[in-house]
Enzyme design. Structure first.
Site, mmCIF file in Angstrom:
data_model
loop_
_atom_site.group_PDB
_atom_site.id
_atom_site.type_symbol
_atom_site.label_atom_id
_atom_site.label_comp_id
_atom_site.label_asym_id
_atom_site.label_seq_id
_atom_site.Cartn_x
_atom_site.Cartn_y
_atom_site.Cartn_z
ATOM 1 C CB CYS A 1 -0.941 -0.010 1.195
ATOM 2 S SG CYS A 1 -1.994 -1.475 1.245
ATOM 3 C CG HIS B 1 -1.912 4.621 5.243
ATOM 4 N ND1 HIS B 1 -1.662 4.482 3.891
ATOM 5 C CD2 HIS B 1 -2.113 3.358 5.713
ATOM 6 C CE1 HIS B 1 -1.704 3.204 3.558
ATOM 7 N NE2 HIS B 1 -1.983 2.501 4.645
ATOM 8 C CD GLU C 1 -1.942 7.724 9.211
ATOM 9 O OE1 GLU C 1 -1.424 8.413 8.308
ATOM 10 O OE2 GLU C 1 -2.965 7.030 9.033
ATOM 11 C CE LYS D 1 -5.399 4.516 1.971
ATOM 12 N NZ LYS D 1 -4.461 5.608 2.314
ATOM 13 C CG HIS E 1 -6.337 1.008 1.258
ATOM 14 N ND1 HIS E 1 -5.417 1.654 0.452
ATOM 15 C CD2 HIS E 1 -5.606 0.348 2.199
ATOM 16 C CE1 HIS E 1 -4.193 1.382 0.885
ATOM 17 N NE2 HIS E 1 -4.282 0.600 1.941
ATOM 18 C CG PHE F 1 0.418 -6.008 4.116
ATOM 19 C CD1 PHE F 1 -0.215 -5.284 5.108
ATOM 20 C CD2 PHE F 1 -0.289 -7.025 3.497
ATOM 21 C CE1 PHE F 1 -1.523 -5.576 5.489
ATOM 22 C CE2 PHE F 1 -1.591 -7.323 3.861
ATOM 23 C CZ PHE F 1 -2.215 -6.597 4.860
#
Length: 413
Positions: free
Chosen positions: A164, A304, A315, A336, A341, A400
């Site tokens: 991502c 994010h 975050e 998002k 996403h 990830f």
């Protein structure tokens, strides 16, 4: 060595909120959700029946029919978004040294639709019926490969893959090539089309996706107590990055300068973020340091903000780690909440959003934030876009593998 300055001179997007920058931007500022019931496959047996689709996409103005047949949808998304960005930049490739213009574009997963169709053909008809275009139509570096062919770009051309964080890593790497003099212009970003039975099935099995199937438009709710996972989204974001003096010399419109880049690894877990937020904190600190910016000089963060239980809190902790008490005065929002996403495209689309926020002096909202999580207590620009002074924006991306990227854009004065 003195690093050359890098600016953004063109932007392009394909998103669930629109097939061009203007349409997407208006939808974001109006707080519109792009999440709907899944229609691109039969999701009746799936525990997750909602996603953020790209609707009515038609690449025929950019790609030939043969190219459409032979390339996975994520490649088509990316090349069309790149065409928009190049057009927006006003760059005339024929008048430039094509060897000085490159392409770095990536995807978090790549050609899932082609992979699934090819596997089905193999199982049903045998190995001799696998298409000879299977490999080149689905591998990730065919995105910058086809873009370089279509637009005649002969500089560095390759892909970044970092889940991502792919779109943001692509932009960061392209900027580095300009900074050190390996290119004058780079077309860069990310693309994804993973809303397939395999893509949705994999993330659903990992319990990563929202199952708020009866209220699609309310399902993506970053930092809300009732969040239950992210929403799969499809699309592409592309930017034209350019060396500042090169852009000035041709009279280009400059959206913003990419002034700071920060990258790090959690070195913690393949999917779970480090609860202490050390890795993300370091990426943000590196971006501020490379931009020579103090914490009190940042105006807005495009986060994010995926709407996952663990990720959102981490975050927030990273922001507090870096900014201290200043964090509570700093507007932070997650687009998002509206786009879903977009995985490997997310960081690039959000970079586009960041430079638009600078240009128009407005922070897009976080929708669906009805009941904030107790630890998520920052100014998340809830529900309604906010006109405000925006000269500096941080665009934050995580992926990830524990990878983190922070891009810092600032207004050219």
């Amino acid at each position: 060595m003195t690093k050359r300055r890098v600016v953004v001179t063109g932007v392009g997007v394909i998103t669930p909120l629109g097939l061009n920058v203007d349409t997407m931007w208006k939808a974001l500022l109006n707080g519109k959700s792009g999440v709907t019931p899944i229609t691109c496959f039969d999701a009746s047996d799936s525990p997750v029946k909602i996603a953020a689709h790209v609707e009515n996409f038609d690449p025929t103005g950019v790609l030939e029919p043969k190219e459409i047949r032979k390339n996975d949808v994520f490649i088509q998304f990316g090349v069309v978004a790149a065409a928009q960005a190049i057009h927006d930049s006003g760059l005339n490739i024929e008048n430039e040294d094509a060897d000085r213009i490159g392409t770095i574009m990536g995807s978090g997963i790549g050609g899932l639709p082609v992979l699934q169709a090819s596997q089905a053909s193999l199982m049903q008809k045998g190995i001799s019926r696998v298409s000879p275009s299977f490999i080149p139509s689905s591998i990730i570096n065919m995105l910058p490969g086809l873009a370089s062919i279509k637009f005649g770009l002969k500089g560095p051309s390759f892909s970044i893959v970092s889940a991502c964080a792919t779109g943001a890593h692509s932009i960061a790497t392209a900027a580095r090539l300009i900074q050190v003099g390996d290119a004058d212009v780079m077309v860069t970003g990310g693309a994804e089309m993973a809303t397939t039975p395999l893509g949705v099935g994999g993330f659903a099995a990992a319990r990563a996706l929202s199952r708020r199937n009866d209220e699609p438009e309310k399902a993506s709710r970053p930092w809300d107590k009732d969040r239950d996972g992210f929403i799969m989204g499809d699309g592409a974001g592309m930017l034209v990055l350019e060396e500042y003096e090169h852009a000035k010399a041709r009279g280009a419109h400059i959206y913003a300068e990419l002034a700071g880049i920060g990258m790090s690894a959690d070195a913690y877990h393949i999917t779970a973020p480090d609860a202490a937020a050390d890795g993300s904190s370091r990426a943000i600190k590196h971006a501020l340091a490379s931009a020579k910016l103090n914490t009190n000089e940042l105006d807005y963060i495009n986060a994010h903000g995926t709407s996952t239980l663990a990720g959102d809190i981490v975050e927030v902790r990273a922001i507090k780690n870096v900014f201290g008490e200043q964090a509570y005065k700093l507007p932070v929002s997650s687009t998002k909440s509206m786009t879903g996403h977009m995985l490997g495209a997310a960081g690039a689309v959000e970079a586009v959003v960041s430079v638009l926020a600078i240009q128009d002096k407005v922070a897009p909202p976080t929708i669906n934030l009805d009941n904030p999580d107790d630890e998520c207590d920052l100014d998340f620009v809830p529900h309604v876009a906010r006109e405000m002074k925006i000269d500096t924006v941080l665009s934050n991306s995580l992926g990830f593998g524990g990878t983190n990227v922070a891009l810092l854009f600032k207004r050219i004065k």
